[in-house]
Design a protein around this motif. Structure first.
Motif, PDB file in Angstrom:
ATOM      1  N   HIS A   1       3.498  11.164 -14.292  1.00 56.21           N
ATOM      2  CA  HIS A   1       2.352  11.782 -14.682  1.00 56.21           C
ATOM      3  C   HIS A   1       2.378  11.916 -16.619  1.00 56.21           C
ATOM      4  O   HIS A   1       3.122  12.090 -16.890  1.00 56.21           O
ATOM      5  CB  HIS A   1       1.711  12.486 -13.933  1.00 56.21           C
ATOM      6  N   SER A   2       1.704  10.248 -17.246  1.00 52.44           N
ATOM      7  CA  SER A   2       1.649  11.440 -18.762  1.00 52.44           C
ATOM      8  C   SER A   2       0.109  12.699 -19.150  1.00 52.44           C
ATOM      9  O   SER A   2      -1.085  11.355 -18.582  1.00 52.44           O
ATOM     10  CB  SER A   2       1.736  10.379 -19.867  1.00 52.44           C
ATOM     11  N   LEU A   3       0.327  13.811 -19.689  1.00 53.91           N
ATOM     12  CA  LEU A   3      -0.385  14.644 -19.767  1.00 53.91           C
ATOM     13  C   LEU A   3      -2.043  13.930 -20.765  1.00 53.91           C
ATOM     14  O   LEU A   3      -2.560  14.638 -20.851  1.00 53.91           O
ATOM     15  CB  LEU A   3      -0.196  16.199 -19.921  1.00 53.91           C
ATOM     16  N   THR A   4      -1.100  13.115 -21.778  1.00 51.64           N
ATOM     17  CA  THR A   4      -2.044  12.458 -22.247  1.00 51.64           C
ATOM     18  C   THR A   4      -2.460  11.470 -22.370  1.00 51.64           C
ATOM     19  O   THR A   4      -3.207  11.403 -23.396  1.00 51.64           O
ATOM     20  CB  THR A   4      -1.051  12.859 -24.210  1.00 51.64           C
ATOM     21  N   CYS A   5      -2.137  10.680 -21.818  1.00 54.30           N
ATOM     22  CA  CYS A   5      -2.910   8.812 -21.658  1.00 54.30           C
ATOM     23  C   CYS A   5      -3.956   9.226 -20.222  1.00 54.30           C
ATOM     24  O   CYS A   5      -3.948   9.296 -19.828  1.00 54.30           O
ATOM     25  CB  CYS A   5      -1.748   8.402 -20.539  1.00 54.30           C
ATOM     26  N   PRO A   6      -5.020   8.433 -21.345  1.00 54.93           N
ATOM     27  CA  PRO A   6      -6.213   8.260 -20.555  1.00 54.93           C
ATOM     28  C   PRO A   6      -5.878   7.985 -19.316  1.00 54.93           C
ATOM     29  O   PRO A   6      -6.089   7.596 -17.957  1.00 54.93           O
ATOM     30  CB  PRO A   6      -7.444   7.548 -20.768  1.00 54.93           C
ATOM     31  N   ILE A   7      -5.463   6.463 -18.914  1.00 54.37           N
ATOM     32  CA  ILE A   7      -4.925   5.137 -18.019  1.00 54.37           C
ATOM     33  C   ILE A   7      -3.999   6.081 -17.045  1.00 54.37           C
ATOM     34  O   ILE A   7      -4.503   5.927 -15.882  1.00 54.37           O
ATOM     35  CB  ILE A   7      -4.208   4.366 -18.522  1.00 54.37           C
TER      36      ILE A   7
ATOM     37  N   HIS B   1      -4.572   8.902 -16.327  1.00 55.30           N
ATOM     38  CA  HIS B   1      -5.267   9.499 -16.104  1.00 55.30           C
ATOM     39  C   HIS B   1      -6.201  10.090 -14.635  1.00 55.30           C
ATOM     40  O   HIS B   1      -6.127   9.997 -13.443  1.00 55.30           O
ATOM     41  CB  HIS B   1      -6.532  10.858 -16.739  1.00 55.30           C
ATOM     42  N   ARG B   2      -6.215   8.227 -14.740  1.00 58.34           N
ATOM     43  CA  ARG B   2      -7.441   7.293 -13.670  1.00 58.34           C
ATOM     44  C   ARG B   2      -6.033   7.105 -12.673  1.00 58.34           C
ATOM     45  O   ARG B   2      -6.449   7.944 -11.196  1.00 58.34           O
ATOM     46  CB  ARG B   2      -7.546   6.571 -15.037  1.00 58.34           C
ATOM     47  N   ALA B   3      -5.074   7.228 -12.942  1.00 60.24           N
ATOM     48  CA  ALA B   3      -4.068   6.729 -11.979  1.00 60.24           C
ATOM     49  C   ALA B   3      -3.862   7.751 -10.990  1.00 60.24           C
ATOM     50  O   ALA B   3      -3.426   8.260  -9.908  1.00 60.24           O
ATOM     51  CB  ALA B   3      -2.566   6.689 -12.267  1.00 60.24           C
ATOM     52  N   TRP B   4      -3.733   9.314 -11.766  1.00 59.37           N
ATOM     53  CA  TRP B   4      -3.293  10.998 -10.772  1.00 59.37           C
ATOM     54  C   TRP B   4      -5.080  10.807 -10.292  1.00 59.37           C
ATOM     55  O   TRP B   4      -4.750  11.318  -9.641  1.00 59.37           O
ATOM     56  CB  TRP B   4      -3.399  11.408 -12.230  1.00 59.37           C
TER      57      TRP B   4
ATOM     58  N   HIS C   1       7.013  -0.107  -6.427  1.00 58.10           N
ATOM     59  CA  HIS C   1       5.932  -0.116  -7.712  1.00 58.10           C
ATOM     60  C   HIS C   1       5.370  -0.391  -8.009  1.00 58.10           C
ATOM     61  O   HIS C   1       4.941  -2.091  -8.667  1.00 58.10           O
ATOM     62  CB  HIS C   1       7.912   0.664  -8.782  1.00 58.10           C
ATOM     63  N   ALA C   2       4.829   0.842  -9.101  1.00 53.74           N
ATOM     64  CA  ALA C   2       3.434  -0.068 -10.031  1.00 53.74           C
ATOM     65  C   ALA C   2       3.140   0.695 -11.594  1.00 53.74           C
ATOM     66  O   ALA C   2       3.780   2.026 -11.225  1.00 53.74           O
ATOM     67  CB  ALA C   2       2.224   0.242  -8.675  1.00 53.74           C
ATOM     68  N   SER C   3       2.348   0.362 -11.872  1.00 53.26           N
ATOM     69  CA  SER C   3       2.422   1.116 -13.175  1.00 53.26           C
ATOM     70  C   SER C   3       0.678   0.535 -13.980  1.00 53.26           C
ATOM     71  O   SER C   3       0.157   0.075 -13.106  1.00 53.26           O
ATOM     72  CB  SER C   3       3.583   1.153 -13.983  1.00 53.26           C
ATOM     73  N   HIS C   4       0.645   1.479 -14.067  1.00 55.28           N
ATOM     74  CA  HIS C   4      -0.703   1.215 -15.390  1.00 55.28           C
ATOM     75  C   HIS C   4      -1.806   0.961 -14.850  1.00 55.28           C
ATOM     76  O   HIS C   4      -2.285   2.407 -13.501  1.00 55.28           O
ATOM     77  CB  HIS C   4      -0.495   0.225 -16.903  1.00 55.28           C
ATOM     78  N   TRP C   5      -2.797   0.400 -14.706  1.00 53.64           N
ATOM     79  CA  TRP C   5      -3.500   0.139 -13.997  1.00 53.64           C
ATOM     80  C   TRP C   5      -3.165  -0.371 -12.516  1.00 53.64           C
ATOM     81  O   TRP C   5      -4.272  -0.790 -11.835  1.00 53.64           O
ATOM     82  CB  TRP C   5      -4.551  -1.025 -14.437  1.00 53.64           C
ATOM     83  N   ASN C   6      -2.191  -0.732 -12.136  1.00 56.03           N
ATOM     84  CA  ASN C   6      -2.144  -0.807 -10.839  1.00 56.03           C
ATOM     85  C   ASN C   6      -1.943  -0.337  -9.898  1.00 56.03           C
ATOM     86  O   ASN C   6      -1.132  -0.636  -8.680  1.00 56.03           O
ATOM     87  CB  ASN C   6      -0.416  -2.240 -10.908  1.00 56.03           C
ATOM     88  N   VAL C   7      -2.113   1.407 -10.223  1.00 52.04           N
ATOM     89  CA  VAL C   7      -1.780   2.050  -9.704  1.00 52.04           C
ATOM     90  C   VAL C   7      -2.798   3.055  -8.821  1.00 52.04           C
ATOM     91  O   VAL C   7      -3.469   3.177  -9.914  1.00 52.04           O
ATOM     92  CB  VAL C   7      -1.582   3.371 -10.092  1.00 52.04           C
ATOM     93  N   THR C   8      -3.072   2.065  -7.750  1.00 51.61           N
ATOM     94  CA  THR C   8      -4.455   2.397  -7.283  1.00 51.61           C
ATOM     95  C   THR C   8      -4.039   2.375  -5.564  1.00 51.61           C
ATOM     96  O   THR C   8      -3.297   2.140  -4.856  1.00 51.61           O
ATOM     97  CB  THR C   8      -5.031   0.273  -7.505  1.00 51.61           C
ATOM     98  N   TYR C   9      -5.491   3.113  -5.234  1.00 50.04           N
ATOM     99  CA  TYR C   9      -5.231   4.170  -3.786  1.00 50.04           C
ATOM    100  C   TYR C   9      -5.328   2.731  -2.361  1.00 50.04           C
ATOM    101  O   TYR C   9      -4.030   3.014  -1.960  1.00 50.04           O
ATOM    102  CB  TYR C   9      -6.831   4.537  -3.506  1.00 50.04           C
ATOM    103  N   ASP C  10      -5.395   1.550  -3.009  1.00 51.88           N
ATOM    104  CA  ASP C  10      -5.577   0.336  -2.447  1.00 51.88           C
ATOM    105  C   ASP C  10      -3.726   0.110  -2.180  1.00 51.88           C
ATOM    106  O   ASP C  10      -3.409  -0.571  -1.434  1.00 51.88           O
ATOM    107  CB  ASP C  10      -6.093  -0.483  -2.139  1.00 51.88           C
ATOM    108  N   GLN C  11      -3.425  -0.194  -3.205  1.00 51.49           N
ATOM    109  CA  GLN C  11      -1.895  -0.739  -3.749  1.00 51.49           C
ATOM    110  C   GLN C  11      -0.787   0.310  -2.583  1.00 51.49           C
ATOM    111  O   GLN C  11      -0.377   0.008  -2.696  1.00 51.49           O
ATOM    112  CB  GLN C  11      -1.771  -0.438  -5.388  1.00 51.49           C
ATOM    113  N   MET C  12      -1.896   1.644  -2.726  1.00 52.77           N
ATOM    114  CA  MET C  12      -0.528   2.823  -2.524  1.00 52.77           C
ATOM    115  C   MET C  12      -0.561   3.039  -0.992  1.00 52.77           C
ATOM    116  O   MET C  12       0.373   2.832  -0.172  1.00 52.77           O
ATOM    117  CB  MET C  12      -0.652   4.240  -3.058  1.00 52.77           C
ATOM    118  N   LYS C  13      -1.475   2.652  -0.863  1.00 53.86           N
ATOM    119  CA  LYS C  13      -1.926   2.395   0.616  1.00 53.86           C
ATOM    120  C   LYS C  13      -1.511   0.833   1.918  1.00 53.86           C
ATOM    121  O   LYS C  13      -1.284   1.465   2.697  1.00 53.86           O
ATOM    122  CB  LYS C  13      -3.636   2.367   1.351  1.00 53.86           C
ATOM    123  N   LYS C  14      -1.351   0.277   1.373  1.00 57.69           N
ATOM    124  CA  LYS C  14      -0.700  -1.305   1.357  1.00 57.69           C
ATOM    125  C   LYS C  14       1.086  -1.033   1.575  1.00 57.69           C
ATOM    126  O   LYS C  14       1.741  -1.265   1.805  1.00 57.69           O
ATOM    127  CB  LYS C  14      -1.099  -2.036   0.410  1.00 57.69           C
ATOM    128  N   ALA C  15       1.567  -0.512   0.157  1.00 52.74           N
ATOM    129  CA  ALA C  15       2.671  -0.366   0.321  1.00 52.74           C
ATOM    130  C   ALA C  15       3.365   1.048   1.299  1.00 52.74           C
ATOM    131  O   ALA C  15       4.762   0.775   1.979  1.00 52.74           O
ATOM    132  CB  ALA C  15       2.844   0.868  -1.123  1.00 52.74           C
TER     133      ALA C  15
END
Length: 109
Positions: free
Chosen positions: A25-31, A33-36, A90-104
């Motif tokens: 997790h990056s503390l300065t990146c808005p993307i 933050h959304r992934a967090w 693994h996933a990054s940026h906009w692909n870090v989603t609840y649904d993707q984590m659940k599926k994986a």
């Protein structure tokens, strides 16, 4: 969900708690933050899944160690699902989603 900061902590997790989910997790990146928010919501809904995170700004050597160990290019934000076989997903940026984590994680649980 636990914060990790050192290679030693990570090695202990790898030897004791597989499978586990890890977020870089990056503390300065808005993307990031959304992934967090997605990661946090997922870990609250699935507390039985071991989950860890690191702040890339505070733990660059650890982040690089993980990339080299698993041969997965470092990105931020990034989530890895680590099983006994290594990084199963693994996933990054906009692909870090609840649904993707659940599926994986559900396909390996």
């Amino acid at each position: 969900m636990g914060k990790i900061e050192t290679i030693e902590q990570f090695e202990q997790i790898c030897s004791s708690y597989r499978p586990f989910l890890l977020m870089k997790h990056s503390l300065t990146c808005p993307i990031s933050h959304r992934a967090w928010v997605e990661f946090e919501r997922f870990t609250k809904d699935f507390p039985h899944i071991h989950a860890y995170y690191l702040y890339v700004q505070h733990s660059r050597p650890l982040s690089q160690h993980i990339a080299e160990m698993f041969q997965v290019k470092h990105e931020s934000p990034q989530v890895l699902w680590v099983t006994d076989k290594g990084v199963a997903w693994h996933a990054s940026h906009w692909n870090v989603t609840y649904d993707q984590m659940k599926k994986a994680t559900m396909s390996e649980s």
